[in-house]
Design a protein around this motif. Structure first.
Motif, short mmCIF file in Angstrom:
data_model
loop_
_atom_site.label_atom_id
_atom_site.label_comp_id
_atom_site.label_asym_id
_atom_site.label_seq_id
_atom_site.Cartn_x
_atom_site.Cartn_y
_atom_site.Cartn_z
N SER A 5 0.74 -1.26 -0.01
CA SER A 5 -0.06 -0.24 -0.07
C SER A 5 0.82 1.26 0.15
N SER A 6 2.12 1.24 0.35
CA SER A 6 3.03 2.47 0.48
C SER A 6 4.33 1.95 -0.13
N PRO A 7 4.84 2.92 -1.03
CA PRO A 7 6.23 2.54 -1.14
C PRO A 7 7.23 3.27 -0.35
N LEU A 8 6.78 4.28 0.88
CA LEU A 8 7.70 4.98 1.51
C LEU A 8 8.48 4.41 2.15
N LEU A 14 16.11 3.01 1.27
CA LEU A 14 17.02 2.94 0.33
C LEU A 14 17.64 4.57 0.18
N ALA A 15 17.20 5.30 0.86
CA ALA A 15 17.80 6.81 0.87
C ALA A 15 19.07 7.02 1.29
N ASP A 16 19.76 6.14 1.79
CA ASP A 16 21.08 6.12 2.50
C ASP A 16 22.09 5.38 1.43
N ASP A 17 23.21 5.99 1.10
CA ASP A 17 24.15 5.54 0.13
C ASP A 17 24.78 4.06 0.67
N LEU A 22 24.61 -1.72 -0.24
CA LEU A 22 24.31 -3.18 0.53
C LEU A 22 23.48 -3.85 -0.07
N MET A 23 22.44 -3.41 -0.40
CA MET A 23 21.15 -3.74 -1.23
C MET A 23 21.84 -4.25 -2.54
N LEU A 24 22.37 -3.63 -3.35
CA LEU A 24 22.72 -3.83 -4.68
C LEU A 24 23.95 -5.08 -4.54
N LEU A 54 18.60 -2.14 9.96
CA LEU A 54 17.43 -1.06 9.45
C LEU A 54 16.97 -1.72 8.27
N LEU A 55 17.80 -2.27 7.44
CA LEU A 55 16.98 -2.86 5.95
C LEU A 55 16.31 -4.02 6.65
N ARG A 56 16.75 -5.04 7.56
CA ARG A 56 16.05 -6.17 8.29
C ARG A 56 14.71 -5.63 8.99
N GLN A 57 14.73 -4.73 9.50
CA GLN A 57 13.47 -3.95 10.14
C GLN A 57 12.65 -3.49 9.09
N ALA A 58 12.96 -3.10 8.02
CA ALA A 58 12.10 -2.81 6.68
C ALA A 58 11.68 -4.16 6.00
N ARG A 59 12.27 -5.28 6.44
CA ARG A 59 11.78 -6.41 5.83
C ARG A 59 12.07 -6.68 4.50
N LEU A 60 13.45 -5.97 4.22
CA LEU A 60 13.94 -5.99 2.85
C LEU A 60 15.16 -7.23 2.93
N LEU A 61 15.80 -7.69 3.91
CA LEU A 61 16.60 -8.71 3.87
C LEU A 61 16.24 -9.59 4.87
N ALA A 62 16.81 -10.79 5.02
CA ALA A 62 16.74 -11.98 5.80
C ALA A 62 18.31 -12.47 6.11
N ASP A 63 18.29 -13.15 7.16
CA ASP A 63 19.74 -13.27 7.61
C ASP A 63 19.86 -14.88 7.90
#
Length: 118
Positions: A5-8, A14-17, A22-24, A54-63
């Motif tokens: 529902s929201s891309p925010l 991803l707004a941090d260099d 890291l994601m890429l 922070l990326l894990r909290q945003a549910r973008l990564l798993a470990d």
């Protein structure tokens, strides 16, 4: 948390260099150990770990843990829109993480990297 529902949250994450790199890097490599990320980005372990959290909290990564090593990959629950955005960013801005990939390649093959890790 990234939702359909929201891309925010995705754009905030991803707004941090460092987080974008890291994601890429993780997208390119599939799965990366924290120590490989510190070497590739030439950053300290605490800084990398803070951004990974922070990326894990945003549910973008798993470990996953393997002994003393922690490996990160894209979350299985990552929505299709986020995957498309990341894939297009990776393809369009190949040079953006080229220095990080070059440093990672200098570490040698994965078994040799494990000896250098953590």
């Amino acid at each position: 948390m990234v939702t359909a529902s929201s891309p925010l949250p995705l754009f905030k994450a991803l707004a941090d260099d460092t987080r974008l790199q890291l994601m890429l890097l993780i997208m390119t490599e599939g799965e990366v150990c924290v120590c490989e990320m510190t070497h590739a980005l030439n950053e300290t372990q605490p800084k990398i770990s803070r951004h990974l959290a922070l990326l894990r909290q945003a549910r973008l990564l798993a470990d996953r843990r393997e002994g003393q090593w922690v490996y990160y990959r894209l979350a299985d629950t990552l929505d299709e829109g986020s995957k498309i955005l990341l894939t297009q960013t990776q393809q369009h801005y190949r040079g953006y993480i080229a220095p990080a990939l070059a440093r990672l390649d200098k570490m040698g093959n994965r078994p040799d990297r494990r000896q250098l890790c953590c």
